[in-house]
Design an enzyme around this catalytic site. Structure first.
Site, PDB file in Angstrom:
ATOM      1  N   TYR A 270       0.812  -1.216   0.000  1.00  0.00           N
ATOM      2  CA  TYR A 270       0.000   0.000   0.000  1.00  0.00           C
ATOM      3  C   TYR A 270       0.851   1.273   0.000  1.00  0.00           C
ATOM      4  O   TYR A 270       0.413   2.306  -0.481  1.00  0.00           O
ATOM      5  CB  TYR A 270      -0.898   0.035   1.242  1.00  0.00           C
ATOM      6  CG  TYR A 270      -2.228  -0.654   1.077  1.00  0.00           C
ATOM      7  CD1 TYR A 270      -2.303  -1.961   0.588  1.00  0.00           C
ATOM      8  CD2 TYR A 270      -3.413  -0.012   1.426  1.00  0.00           C
ATOM      9  CE1 TYR A 270      -3.517  -2.594   0.450  1.00  0.00           C
ATOM     10  CE2 TYR A 270      -4.635  -0.646   1.290  1.00  0.00           C
ATOM     11  CZ  TYR A 270      -4.681  -1.936   0.802  1.00  0.00           C
ATOM     12  OH  TYR A 270      -5.896  -2.561   0.674  1.00  0.00           O
TER      13      TYR A 270
ATOM     14  N   LYS B  23       4.367 -15.237   1.385  1.00  0.00           N
ATOM     15  CA  LYS B  23       4.482 -15.846   0.057  1.00  0.00           C
ATOM     16  C   LYS B  23       5.975 -16.061  -0.173  1.00  0.00           C
ATOM     17  O   LYS B  23       6.586 -15.559  -1.129  1.00  0.00           O
ATOM     18  CB  LYS B  23       3.842 -14.926  -0.994  1.00  0.00           C
ATOM     19  CG  LYS B  23       3.756 -15.497  -2.395  1.00  0.00           C
ATOM     20  CD  LYS B  23       2.750 -16.636  -2.530  1.00  0.00           C
ATOM     21  CE  LYS B  23       2.816 -17.235  -3.923  1.00  0.00           C
ATOM     22  NZ  LYS B  23       1.993 -18.461  -4.056  1.00  0.00           N
TER      23      LYS B  23
ATOM     24  N   ASP C 269      -1.774 -18.135  -0.325  1.00  0.00           N
ATOM     25  CA  ASP C 269      -2.789 -18.821  -1.142  1.00  0.00           C
ATOM     26  C   ASP C 269      -3.366 -20.035  -0.399  1.00  0.00           C
ATOM     27  O   ASP C 269      -4.575 -20.270  -0.405  1.00  0.00           O
ATOM     28  CB  ASP C 269      -2.241 -19.201  -2.530  1.00  0.00           C
ATOM     29  CG  ASP C 269      -0.869 -19.850  -2.495  1.00  0.00           C
ATOM     30  OD1 ASP C 269      -0.247 -19.896  -1.419  1.00  0.00           O
ATOM     31  OD2 ASP C 269      -0.402 -20.319  -3.562  1.00  0.00           O
TER      32      ASP C 269
ATOM     33  N   ASP D 203      -5.741  -7.280   3.730  1.00  0.00           N
ATOM     34  CA  ASP D 203      -6.931  -6.660   3.142  1.00  0.00           C
ATOM     35  C   ASP D 203      -7.787  -7.727   2.484  1.00  0.00           C
ATOM     36  O   ASP D 203      -8.994  -7.805   2.706  1.00  0.00           O
ATOM     37  CB  ASP D 203      -6.518  -5.594   2.120  1.00  0.00           C
ATOM     38  CG  ASP D 203      -7.732  -4.952   1.476  1.00  0.00           C
ATOM     39  OD1 ASP D 203      -8.654  -4.574   2.235  1.00  0.00           O
ATOM     40  OD2 ASP D 203      -7.779  -4.842   0.236  1.00  0.00           O
TER      41      ASP D 203
ATOM     42  N   ASP E 116     -11.561  -9.782   4.109  1.00  0.00           N
ATOM     43  CA  ASP E 116     -12.875  -9.796   3.453  1.00  0.00           C
ATOM     44  C   ASP E 116     -13.357 -11.239   3.347  1.00  0.00           C
ATOM     45  O   ASP E 116     -14.527 -11.538   3.578  1.00  0.00           O
ATOM     46  CB  ASP E 116     -12.809  -9.173   2.049  1.00  0.00           C
ATOM     47  CG  ASP E 116     -13.171  -7.698   2.057  1.00  0.00           C
ATOM     48  OD1 ASP E 116     -12.950  -7.037   3.088  1.00  0.00           O
ATOM     49  OD2 ASP E 116     -13.676  -7.196   1.023  1.00  0.00           O
TER      50      ASP E 116
HETATM   51  C1  IPM Z   1     -10.099  -1.920   4.437  1.00  0.00           C
HETATM   52  C2  IPM Z   1     -10.503  -1.194   3.197  1.00  0.00           C
HETATM   53  C3  IPM Z   1      -9.468  -0.134   2.896  1.00  0.00           C
HETATM   54  C4  IPM Z   1      -8.157  -0.850   2.631  1.00  0.00           C
HETATM   55  C5  IPM Z   1      -9.816   0.816   1.738  1.00  0.00           C
HETATM   56  C6  IPM Z   1     -11.119   1.514   1.970  1.00  0.00           C
HETATM   57  C7  IPM Z   1      -8.709   1.799   1.473  1.00  0.00           C
HETATM   58  O1  IPM Z   1     -10.700  -2.078   2.131  1.00  0.00           O
HETATM   59  O2  IPM Z   1      -9.950  -1.265   5.479  1.00  0.00           O
HETATM   60  O3  IPM Z   1      -9.926  -3.138   4.377  1.00  0.00           O
HETATM   61  O4  IPM Z   1      -7.913  -1.304   1.502  1.00  0.00           O
HETATM   62  O5  IPM Z   1      -7.354  -0.952   3.559  1.00  0.00           O
HETATM   63 MG    MG Z   2     -10.536  -4.103   2.691  1.00  0.00          MG
END
Ligand code: IPM
Ligand code: MG
Length: 362
Positions: free
Chosen positions: A141, A191, A223, A247, A251
């Site tokens: 990032y 990785k 992975d 990140d 999710d």
């Molecule tokens: C998260 C979000 C953020 C990230 C975005 C909104 C920049 O997806 O907090 O996971 O990628 O870190």
């Molecule tokens: Mg995110």
């Protein structure tokens, strides 16, 4: 006691879920005799609309002067144009970097009464209780160079995955410390079969583990970890990983709990001990399509308040009171739209907040 809390509601459903979380916080204050002084600030799309920037110096400074920061969500299609000079997400990244919030804790706990609300088999998600420790101010990032440019052969772009030894060590220590107070299992995700940064990461994980002989250290390729998350997620305790890996995997992990609307997060400026400065936010986004309809699930934000009480304000009893209030409300069958199932009572954002606040009051 008296505490100062910066409040950044942001965009979309952000303000709605924050309103409910603050109601719960004020109830905690009344019950336990604390006063929480709230300091409002702009971030994300609302900041772009009013100030032309996603995070102002003034907001950043205000956050630094508080004991903790509570954030709703940023973003929305209105500001999504890839050509735009500034995006709402820039504000969040600048805040993480500006406040030195390198350790992102994302716990995933599956509530027993919600095991049938996920898209996985109940026996797979049953008992899941893990926490992802995501490195938040380095890696892919933030690494330099990071740019797009034109060449005679066409356009090019680069992002850089860079880590220093110190950055890797401090995030791993957060993981080891957390594992110490939990089930004593740490999975370091990398990785290392491809990336140099991951080989260094793995080496440092081995070195740091010497200081924590009671913790079982396991290395896992990212992975394989993605696969294991939906295969046998209950085996995980604490996982530590690079920013972008975290990140993506969080999710995925959020689906174990049935809805992103259930998951809180803490972003800390140090190893959690005593009172550690931090920012607290739900892991879900601003969901602009759901905004203004009293639909959104406020539980993720309310549980983020619990994390704030625990890590930044050192109020463990108060934190548990909020968590128990959430549990009790779910036990009584109340559900927002995202976790509704047959025979349960559907409620809106505000009603869910009211129910939980009432349980906090006791
Ligand atoms: C998260 C979000 C953020 C990230 C975005 C909104 C920049 O997806 O907090 O996971 O990628 O870190
Ligand atoms: Mg995110």
């Amino acid at each position: 006691m008296k505490f100062d809390v910066a409040v950044l509601p942001g965009d979309g459903i952000g303000p709605e879920v924050i309103t409910q979380a603050l109601k719960v916080l004020q109830t905690v204050g009344e019950k336990f005799g604390h006063s929480f002084h709230l300091h409002d600030g702009l971030i994300g799309g609302v900041a772009i609309d009013t100030l032309d920037i996603a995070l102002s110096d003034e907001t950043l400074k205000m956050c630094k002067q508080c004991d903790a920061v509570l954030l709703g969500a940023v973003g929305g299609s209105k500001w999504d144009d890839p050509q735009a000079k500034v995006h709402p997400e820039d504000g969040l990244l600048a805040l993480r970097k500006g406040l030195g919030l390198f350790a992102n804790l994302r716990p995933v706990k599956v509530f027993p009464m919600l095991v049938n609300s996920t898209s996985l088999k109940p026996e797979v998600v049953k008992g899941v209780d893990l926490v992802v420790v995501r490195e938040l101010t380095g890696g892919l990032y933030f690494g330099q160079p990071k740019k797009q440019w034109r060449t005679p052969e066409g356009r090019q772009a680069v992002d850089t995955l860079a880590y220093s030894e110190a950055e890797i060590e401090r995030i791993l220590r957060v993981g080891f410390e957390l594992a110490h107070s939990r089930r004593k299992k740490l999975t370091s995700v990398d990785k290392a079969n491809v990336l140099q940064s991951s080989r260094l990461w793995r080496q440092i994980a081995i070195e740091v583990s010497a200081d924590y002989p009671d913790i079982e250290l396991q290395h896992m390729l990212v992975d394989a970890c993605a696969m294991r998350f939906i295969q046998r997620p209950s085996e995980f305790d604490v996982l530590v990983m690079e920013n972008m890996f975290g990140d993506i995997l969080t999710d995925e992990a959020s689906m174990l709990a049935g809805s992103m609307g259930m998951l809180p997060s803490a972003s800390l400026a140090g190893i959690p001990k005593g009172r550690t400065f931090g920012m607290y936010e739900p892991i879900h986004g601003s969901a602009p399509g759901r905004a203004g309809q009293n639909l959104a699930n406020p539980i993720a934000t309310i549980l983020s308040v619990a994390m704030m009480l625990r890590y930044s304000l050192a109020l463990e009893t108060e934190a548990q009171t909020v968590e128990n209030a959430v549990l009790a409300t779910l036990e009584q069958g109340y559900r927002t739209y995202d976790i509704i199932s047959e025979g349960k009572t559907k409620v809106g954002t505000k009603e869910m907040g009211d129910l939980i606040a009432r349980k906090v009051k006791g």
